[in-house]
Design a protein around this motif. Structure first.
Motif, PDB file in Angstrom:
ATOM      1  N   VAL A  88       0.446  22.805  18.656  1.00  0.00           N
ATOM      2  CA  VAL A  88       1.036  22.547  19.981  1.00  0.00           C
ATOM      3  C   VAL A  88       0.576  21.177  20.480  1.00  0.00           C
ATOM      4  N   LEU A  89      -0.740  20.937  20.377  1.00  0.00           N
ATOM      5  CA  LEU A  89      -1.299  19.670  20.855  1.00  0.00           C
ATOM      6  C   LEU A  89      -0.711  18.499  20.060  1.00  0.00           C
ATOM      7  N   TYR A  90      -0.649  18.671  18.757  1.00  0.00           N
ATOM      8  CA  TYR A  90      -0.159  17.608  17.877  1.00  0.00           C
ATOM      9  C   TYR A  90       1.316  17.302  18.175  1.00  0.00           C
ATOM     10  N   ASN A  91       2.126  18.356  18.299  1.00  0.00           N
ATOM     11  CA  ASN A  91       3.551  18.148  18.623  1.00  0.00           C
ATOM     12  C   ASN A  91       3.709  17.376  19.929  1.00  0.00           C
ATOM     13  N   ALA A  92       2.888  17.748  20.917  1.00  0.00           N
ATOM     14  CA  ALA A  92       3.012  17.099  22.230  1.00  0.00           C
ATOM     15  C   ALA A  92       2.682  15.613  22.129  1.00  0.00           C
ATOM     16  N   LEU A  93       1.656  15.289  21.352  1.00  0.00           N
ATOM     17  CA  LEU A  93       1.263  13.882  21.226  1.00  0.00           C
ATOM     18  C   LEU A  93       2.324  13.098  20.447  1.00  0.00           C
ATOM     19  N   VAL A  94       2.797  13.681  19.347  1.00  0.00           N
ATOM     20  CA  VAL A  94       3.827  12.990  18.550  1.00  0.00           C
ATOM     21  C   VAL A  94       5.101  12.814  19.385  1.00  0.00           C
ATOM     22  N   ALA A  95       5.386  13.799  20.234  1.00  0.00           N
ATOM     23  CA  ALA A  95       6.620  13.749  21.029  1.00  0.00           C
ATOM     24  C   ALA A  95       6.562  12.703  22.140  1.00  0.00           C
ATOM     25  N   THR A  96       5.353  12.274  22.533  1.00  0.00           N
ATOM     26  CA  THR A  96       5.267  11.445  23.740  1.00  0.00           C
ATOM     27  C   THR A  96       4.623  10.075  23.548  1.00  0.00           C
ATOM     28  N   LEU A  97       3.829   9.890  22.489  1.00  0.00           N
ATOM     29  CA  LEU A  97       3.095   8.623  22.381  1.00  0.00           C
ATOM     30  C   LEU A  97       3.888   7.562  21.629  1.00  0.00           C
ATOM     31  N   ALA A 155       0.847  -1.197   0.000  1.00  0.00           N
ATOM     32  CA  ALA A 155       0.000   0.000   0.000  1.00  0.00           C
ATOM     33  C   ALA A 155       0.883   1.248   0.000  1.00  0.00           C
ATOM     34  N   PHE A 156       0.490   2.251  -0.748  1.00  0.00           N
ATOM     35  CA  PHE A 156       1.275   3.481  -0.810  1.00  0.00           C
ATOM     36  C   PHE A 156       1.063   4.335   0.445  1.00  0.00           C
ATOM     37  N   LEU A 157      -0.196   4.406   0.909  1.00  0.00           N
ATOM     38  CA  LEU A 157      -0.462   5.239   2.088  1.00  0.00           C
ATOM     39  C   LEU A 157      -0.101   4.494   3.374  1.00  0.00           C
ATOM     40  N   ALA A 158       0.321   5.259   4.367  1.00  0.00           N
ATOM     41  CA  ALA A 158       0.760   4.665   5.642  1.00  0.00           C
ATOM     42  C   ALA A 158      -0.396   3.966   6.347  1.00  0.00           C
ATOM     43  N   ASP A 159      -0.067   2.898   7.081  1.00  0.00           N
ATOM     44  CA  ASP A 159      -1.093   2.149   7.827  1.00  0.00           C
ATOM     45  C   ASP A 159      -1.878   3.061   8.771  1.00  0.00           C
ATOM     46  N   ARG A 160      -1.173   4.037   9.368  1.00  0.00           N
ATOM     47  CA  ARG A 160      -1.848   4.834  10.393  1.00  0.00           C
ATOM     48  C   ARG A 160      -3.014   5.624   9.807  1.00  0.00           C
ATOM     49  N   LEU A 161      -2.948   5.891   8.498  1.00  0.00           N
ATOM     50  CA  LEU A 161      -4.043   6.651   7.895  1.00  0.00           C
ATOM     51  C   LEU A 161      -5.338   5.858   7.871  1.00  0.00           C
ATOM     52  N   ALA A 162      -5.224   4.545   7.861  1.00  0.00           N
ATOM     53  CA  ALA A 162      -6.422   3.708   7.830  1.00  0.00           C
ATOM     54  C   ALA A 162      -7.211   3.856   9.134  1.00  0.00           C
ATOM     55  N   ARG A 163      -6.497   4.270  10.207  1.00  0.00           N
ATOM     56  CA  ARG A 163      -7.180   4.408  11.501  1.00  0.00           C
ATOM     57  C   ARG A 163      -7.864   5.769  11.643  1.00  0.00           C
ATOM     58  N   VAL A 164      -7.451   6.737  10.840  1.00  0.00           N
ATOM     59  CA  VAL A 164      -7.973   8.099  10.986  1.00  0.00           C
ATOM     60  C   VAL A 164      -9.183   8.275  10.083  1.00  0.00           C
ATOM     61  N   VAL A 210     -13.298  17.557  17.818  1.00  0.00           N
ATOM     62  CA  VAL A 210     -13.134  16.448  16.861  1.00  0.00           C
ATOM     63  C   VAL A 210     -11.680  16.058  16.615  1.00  0.00           C
ATOM     64  N   SER A 211     -10.763  16.981  16.745  1.00  0.00           N
ATOM     65  CA  SER A 211      -9.379  16.667  16.373  1.00  0.00           C
ATOM     66  C   SER A 211      -8.626  15.831  17.405  1.00  0.00           C
ATOM     67  N   TYR A 212      -9.054  15.838  18.681  1.00  0.00           N
ATOM     68  CA  TYR A 212      -8.246  15.119  19.691  1.00  0.00           C
ATOM     69  C   TYR A 212      -8.052  13.632  19.353  1.00  0.00           C
ATOM     70  N   PRO A 213      -9.153  12.871  19.151  1.00  0.00           N
ATOM     71  CA  PRO A 213      -8.915  11.442  18.902  1.00  0.00           C
ATOM     72  C   PRO A 213      -8.120  11.196  17.627  1.00  0.00           C
ATOM     73  N   GLU A 214      -8.358  12.024  16.616  1.00  0.00           N
ATOM     74  CA  GLU A 214      -7.653  11.801  15.343  1.00  0.00           C
ATOM     75  C   GLU A 214      -6.159  12.098  15.492  1.00  0.00           C
ATOM     76  N   MET A 215      -5.835  13.126  16.258  1.00  0.00           N
ATOM     77  CA  MET A 215      -4.416  13.437  16.494  1.00  0.00           C
ATOM     78  C   MET A 215      -3.740  12.309  17.263  1.00  0.00           C
ATOM     79  N   VAL A 216      -4.453  11.773  18.246  1.00  0.00           N
ATOM     80  CA  VAL A 216      -3.887  10.657  19.025  1.00  0.00           C
ATOM     81  C   VAL A 216      -3.615   9.482  18.090  1.00  0.00           C
ATOM     82  N   LEU A 217      -4.564   9.191  17.199  1.00  0.00           N
ATOM     83  CA  LEU A 217      -4.393   8.073  16.263  1.00  0.00           C
ATOM     84  C   LEU A 217      -3.225   8.340  15.312  1.00  0.00           C
ATOM     85  N   LEU A 218      -3.113   9.577  14.842  1.00  0.00           N
ATOM     86  CA  LEU A 218      -2.002   9.909  13.938  1.00  0.00           C
ATOM     87  C   LEU A 218      -0.653   9.748  14.634  1.00  0.00           C
TER      88      LEU A 218
END
Ligand SMILES: Cc1ncc(COP(=O)(O)O)c(C=O)c1O
Length: 401
Positions: A103-112, A2-11, A126-134
């Protein structure tokens, strides 16, 4: 492969998109549409802030800045945190991004890491769960019912925490409900967090200044200083300063976290717009007198919409403490039929019916994780709000059992 990343399937694509796309389509076809779906103030950026941006261009402040914000802006943010929230941050504990969203996105990417959990009170932005999934994490929504003012009960937070929980995301006043946590509410949340030292808290205070009826805004690190070392306090200029398009948000927190977030930003977007940074310094250090003036308008609009919606058969609208949203229940119309005979089985059917029949665009509660409700943004004129509520009233009266 698949060309698109797996994580996109969750978002999921944004659930608000479908309604927005339909509204745009109907408008293009010449229909009279009233959009109460927008998430921004209808007021212009105050003139002194606009002029600071113009001056920055004329003074040649048009080059790269430090990747996470100019020192002058960081100092202005430290001043704001001290003055308004009683929080001591030094410039090394501050990061400035392209909106609070980054800011929120950076924090999640930096820690999860994969499998890490983030507790998100629902209804949520709406963006919180999607950012966590990303960021490869697992969102853990906790239902916060209308009966509890859409706020999280400490025992529900306690039950949601596992050894994998990394963050709790708090948002007060809330998008989509307008509900705001009092000092006592926050003390209840803090007591639970103190029992779980591995859980950090990301507090999204974006609507801090938009509170009504003498409600006293407070933020969790202020209420419980023992949480200061594991709190990221997020704020921005979009809402209170009517600067949604300028894209400046900021966070204050422990230095190692801020540094990690900076590493992500320096390699992705680098600095937020230099001109917007100059305007944000003026916003945070200049006159604040337009805020109560705007708030008076927002309060009048809130009261108007709450009163009008509570007269509509099948709807119930609580009166929230802040932001510019109400989140009425549409439980009383579920199970009814439209004049064309279509069933209203859920809040998505209801908002689609409102849009198609009356041209009023609102967002269904399922998009925010709590049904059967819908979100109304009242950041528009009272004439428009009166007309929209009259249309919703006619539409609800036309439903049959
Ligand atoms: C709850 C909440 N947080 C964060 C944001 C992001 O704001 P910005 O990126 O414009 O600073 C919004 C915008 O709608 C919001 O409603």
């Amino acid at each position: 492969m698949a060309f698109l990343a797996d994580r996109l399937a969750r978002v999921k694509p944004s659930p608000t998109m479908a309604i927005t796309a339909l509204a745009t389509e109907l408008k293009a076809a010449g229909r009279d549409i009233i959009a109460l779906s927008q998430g921004e103030p209808d007021f212009d950026t105050p003139p002194n802030i606009r002029e600071a941006g113009i001056r920055a261009i004329q003074n040649g402040e048009t080059r790269y800045t430090v990747f996470d914000g100019r020192i002058e802006l960081k100092r202005a943010i430290c001043g704001k945190f001290k003055r308004e929230n009683g929080l001591d941050y030094e410039p090394g504990q501050i990061t400035v991004s392209n909106g609070g969203k980054q800011v929120l996105y950076n924090a999640l990417v930096a820690t999860l890491s994969p499998g890490d959990e983030v507790v998100i009170p629902a209804p949520y932005w709406v963006s919180y769960p999607e950012m966590v999934l990303l960021a490869d994490g697992n969102p853990v929504p906790v239902a916060c019912s209308q009966n509890n003012g859409f706020k999280m009960r400490p025992e529900d937070l306690d039950a949601a925490i596992t050894p994998k929980t990394k963050w709790l995301i708090l948002n007060s006043p809330s998008n989509p409900t307008g509900a705001a946590y009092s000092e006592t509410d926050l003390q209840g949340v803090a007591e639970v967090l103190l029992r779980h030292p591995h859980v950090w808290v990301m507090t999204d205070d974006m609507y801090e200044h938009l509170v009504y009826d003498d409600f006293e805004f407070t933020t969790i690190a202020q209420v419980e200083p023992r949480l200061y070392d594991r709190t990221l306090t997020v704020n921005g200029v979009s809402k209170a300063y009517c600067m949604t398009g300028w894209r400046i948000g900021y966070g204050g927190g422990p230095k190692p976290l801020i540094k990690a977030m900076g590493a992500i930003q320096s390699n992705s977007t680098a600095n937020p717009c230099s001109i917007s940074q100059a305007a944000a310094i003026e916003a945070l250090t200049g006159p604040q007198d337009f805020i109560p003036v705007h708030n008076q308008s927002f309060k009048e609009r809130r009261d108007l919409v709450v009163d009008l919606l509570n007269r509509v058969p099948g709807l119930f609208c609580p009166r929230p403490e802040g932001a510019f949203y109400v989140y009425p229940s549409c439980a009383g119309v579920i199970g009814k039929r439209t004049p064309a005979g279509a069933p209203i089985a859920n809040d998505e059917d209801f908002v689609r019916y409102l849009l198609e029949e009356t041209g009023v665009a609102v967002v269904h509660g399922a998009a925010f994780g709590l049904s059967p409700h819908f979100r109304v943004s009242y950041a528009t004129s009272t004439e428009v709000l009166r007309e929209a509520c009259a249309r919703m009233d006619r539409a609800c009266r036309a439903l049959s059992s």
